[in-house]
Design a protein around this motif. Sequence first.
Motif, PDB file in Angstrom:
ATOM      1  N   ARG A 198      -5.794  28.759  42.879  1.00  0.00           N
ATOM      2  CA  ARG A 198      -5.043  28.130  41.785  1.00  0.00           C
ATOM      3  C   ARG A 198      -3.791  28.928  41.427  1.00  0.00           C
ATOM      4  NH1 ARG A 198      -9.117  26.642  37.056  1.00  0.00           N
ATOM      5  NH2 ARG A 198      -7.713  24.871  36.791  1.00  0.00           N
ATOM      6  N   ARG A 204       8.541  28.190  35.929  1.00  0.00           N
ATOM      7  CA  ARG A 204       7.681  27.022  36.177  1.00  0.00           C
ATOM      8  C   ARG A 204       6.397  27.434  36.896  1.00  0.00           C
ATOM      9  NH1 ARG A 204      12.699  24.341  37.167  1.00  0.00           N
ATOM     10  NH2 ARG A 204      12.499  24.639  39.422  1.00  0.00           N
ATOM     11  N   ALA A 205       6.531  28.288  37.895  1.00  0.00           N
ATOM     12  CA  ALA A 205       5.343  28.736  38.631  1.00  0.00           C
ATOM     13  C   ALA A 205       4.432  29.572  37.743  1.00  0.00           C
ATOM     14  CB  ALA A 205       5.758  29.535  39.868  1.00  0.00           C
ATOM     15  N   LEU A 211       4.132  29.398  34.415  1.00  0.00           N
ATOM     16  CA  LEU A 211       3.455  28.522  33.463  1.00  0.00           C
ATOM     17  C   LEU A 211       2.348  27.723  34.146  1.00  0.00           C
ATOM     18  CD1 LEU A 211       6.503  27.214  31.394  1.00  0.00           C
ATOM     19  CD2 LEU A 211       4.732  28.809  30.632  1.00  0.00           C
ATOM     20  N   ALA A 212       2.616  27.252  35.372  1.00  0.00           N
ATOM     21  CA  ALA A 212       1.603  26.494  36.101  1.00  0.00           C
ATOM     22  C   ALA A 212       0.400  27.350  36.451  1.00  0.00           C
ATOM     23  CB  ALA A 212       2.216  25.898  37.375  1.00  0.00           C
ATOM     24  N   THR A 213       0.607  28.661  36.533  1.00  0.00           N
ATOM     25  CA  THR A 213      -0.502  29.573  36.820  1.00  0.00           C
ATOM     26  C   THR A 213      -1.234  29.967  35.549  1.00  0.00           C
ATOM     27  OG1 THR A 213       0.673  30.450  38.749  1.00  0.00           O
ATOM     28  CG2 THR A 213      -1.116  31.792  37.868  1.00  0.00           C
ATOM     29  N   ARG A 273      -4.004  27.924  34.311  1.00  0.00           N
ATOM     30  CA  ARG A 273      -5.196  27.952  35.160  1.00  0.00           C
ATOM     31  C   ARG A 273      -5.984  29.257  35.025  1.00  0.00           C
ATOM     32  NH1 ARG A 273      -1.367  24.746  37.485  1.00  0.00           N
ATOM     33  NH2 ARG A 273      -2.109  22.864  38.574  1.00  0.00           N
ATOM     34  N   ARG A 311      -0.081  29.783  41.560  1.00  0.00           N
ATOM     35  CA  ARG A 311       1.211  29.202  41.921  1.00  0.00           C
ATOM     36  C   ARG A 311       2.287  30.270  42.096  1.00  0.00           C
ATOM     37  NH1 ARG A 311      -2.198  26.181  42.478  1.00  0.00           N
ATOM     38  NH2 ARG A 311      -2.363  23.998  41.848  1.00  0.00           N
TER      39      ARG A 311
END
Length: 216
Positions: A165, A106-107, A109-111, A114, A167
């Motif tokens: 940005r 999850r971290a 993908l969230a990075t 960005r 994560r």
Amino acid sequence: MPAPAPRPVLVPGLGLDARSSARLRAELAADVVLLPGMGRSGPVPPVDRLAGLLRGRLGEGPVLLVGHSQSCQVVVAAAGDPRVAGLVLLGPTTDPRLRSVPRLVRAWLATVVREPWWQLPLVLLQWLTTGPVAMRQLWRVAAPDPIDVRLRAVAVPVTVVRGTRDRLCPHDWAAALAAATPAGRLVELPGAAHMTVQTHPREVARLLRRAGAGPA
């Protein structure tokens, strides 16, 4: 005669190689050391043995050791070498909260969303060069390594750098690492994510020059 400025020695992150720092090295002369899981295929030994391989490649000192992401564990483990004058940790991992695969994914993908899309093919090419087996082995040996505990024994100046940005390297984790060492500081790059060495070469080069200059 003044002491020579430390020579930057870069260690790429998980699965990356010298291509990740090419734009940075166009701004600032630096050496690159490739290790198993970090630009070289496996097998990947434990962190302390990786640190020994790194120390064997340092050459004459003084040096400024620069780690990125997963290689920060190795750089910190090698910091006791007398040739090491300082450390710069770019997006250091692994936050204990991200050691489970679902949270890590999850971290990540969230990075990724960005990051600038132009650099993703270059990252994939480097991963293919290093190979998934070595990358998986490096994760297994480096992720549980207590980088925050190791930093307590580091006497040289340490600069922890994260993108705002990012994560994979949250603010509170980066701040805790900077505070763990007697001579640590945190620098955040506005708008950057995790691949600062590749996406923000001028800003990182400026930080390396400042770190290499030592205290004012």
